[in-house]
Design an enzyme around this catalytic site. Structure first.
Site, PDB file in Angstrom:
ATOM      1  N   PHE A  49      83.948  26.222  -2.684  1.00 56.57           N
ATOM      2  CA  PHE A  49      84.956  26.665  -3.625  1.00 56.57           C
ATOM      3  C   PHE A  49      84.927  25.889  -4.994  1.00 56.57           C
ATOM      4  O   PHE A  49      84.728  24.773  -4.748  1.00 56.57           O
ATOM      5  CB  PHE A  49      86.342  26.470  -2.968  1.00 56.57           C
ATOM      6  N   ASP A  50      85.067  26.654  -6.090  1.00 56.22           N
ATOM      7  CA  ASP A  50      85.513  25.959  -7.182  1.00 56.22           C
ATOM      8  C   ASP A  50      86.849  25.494  -7.120  1.00 56.22           C
ATOM      9  O   ASP A  50      87.640  25.922  -6.322  1.00 56.22           O
ATOM     10  CB  ASP A  50      85.420  26.797  -8.504  1.00 56.22           C
TER      11      ASP A  50
END
Length: 315
Positions: free
Chosen positions: A178-179
């Site tokens: 995930f960013d």
């Protein structure tokens, strides 16, 4: 079986409790490579497309970008059931397609021939098939159509845009990256950065350090994934999660870590890249899927063969 109107087909996959399962919906163009068929539909029309699909109904479609991700999801289910044959919190995968039922036989046959455990196939001849996501209790929606993704996000469903690409991902332990900002977290700091620059964003983060960040569009999915992750010891888990963010760890990392702690969301590894390219670290991680809101980061991931999913923030 098919319903009377022929739009929903249930396969022989073990039925999962929709109240307990982590339901993932994928479109046909996300899980299979249908670029040639899609071009045929756009240029020659629906009738020619249907004829082509019917004529090739026993010919498996090539694997699409989300295919390795779905395979890894099945591996997690296998490990969960080995641990507890009565386990209710499993992944449940459904295919949501804008194709008409008469062109869907090839989709079902392809899934069977690849051994994919798809519980439901929904063939919806409708411009906005995302209206059915909530009724299926979907927690993540992957599509190759930007309009579909935006519609899903507006409905409050975690969603991302899949680009067709060549991918090389491991087919065992599920690895999800995930960013941070505008993906797991809200885009509040990103907006400050756009308005006041890096210095203003750093100052804002220091001032707000004790205040958890708002929820991003993929927070809900990450939380459900985290609950599944907690069923295993860290050493033997078939799931591994990562945070790879452009944030600086020194100046902007503390608030991110405190926010995850406040949410009760354990992330296995976190990389604060301070604006450096993400491609090299993603190449080392080899995830099944990488979620980011920045197209330049998506392109960098694609360049090293990482299955990427764009979370648009301007829907």
């Amino acid at each position: 079986m098919a319903k009377a109107d022929g739009t929903i087909i249930n396969t022989n996959v073990k039925q999962k409790d929709p109240n307990e399962a982590l339901v993932i919906a994928v479109t046909t163009r996300a899980i299979f490579s249908l670029e040639e068929e899609h071009e045929l539909f756009l240029t020659k029309g629906k009738e020619e497309f249907v004829r082509h699909q019917q004529a090739n109904q026993d010919k498996p479609l090539e694997q699409g970008t989300a295919f390795p991700f779905i395979q890894a999801v099945q591996y997690v289910n296998q490990k969960l059931l080995e641990r507890n044959p009565e386990e209710k919190r499993l992944f449940d995968v459904i295919v949501l397609s804008n194709n008409s039922p008469e062109s869907g036989v090839r989709i079902v046959n392809s899934a069977k021939q690849y051994g994919l455990e798809i519980s439901k196939f929904c063939f919806v001849s409708d411009e906005d098939s995302t209206q059915y996501l909530k009724s299926h209790n979907v927690k993540l929606f992957l599509s190759a159509d930007r309009t579909d993704v935006c519609n899903a996000l507006r409905r409050g469903v975690s969603a991302a845009l899949i680009f067709q690409q060549e991918v090389q991902a491991p087919n065992t332990q599920l690895r999800v990256v995930f960013d941070g900002d505008a993906v797991l977290f809200s885009d509040e700091t990103e907006r400050v950065f756009q308005e006041k620059g890096l210095e203003g964003a750093v100052e804002y983060e220091k001032r707000m350090e004790a205040v958890p960040m708002g929820e991003g569009p993929l927070k809900a999915f990450a939380m459900h994934l985290g609950k599944m992750h907690q069923k295993f010891s860290q050493e033997n888990s078939p799931i591994r999660t990562y945070l790879v963010t452009a944030r600086s760890g020194r100046d902007m990392g503390i608030r991110a870590i405190k926010t995850l702690r406040e949410w009760g969301l354990a992330i296995d590894e976190a990389f604060f890249m301070d604006g450096a390219p993400k491609g090299p670290i993603l190449s080392k991680i080899q995830p099944h899927i990488f979620f980011d809101d920045g197209l330049h980061h998506i392109q960098g991931a694609q360049d090293v063969g990482i299955p990427s999913a764009w979370v648009p923030c301007d829907c």
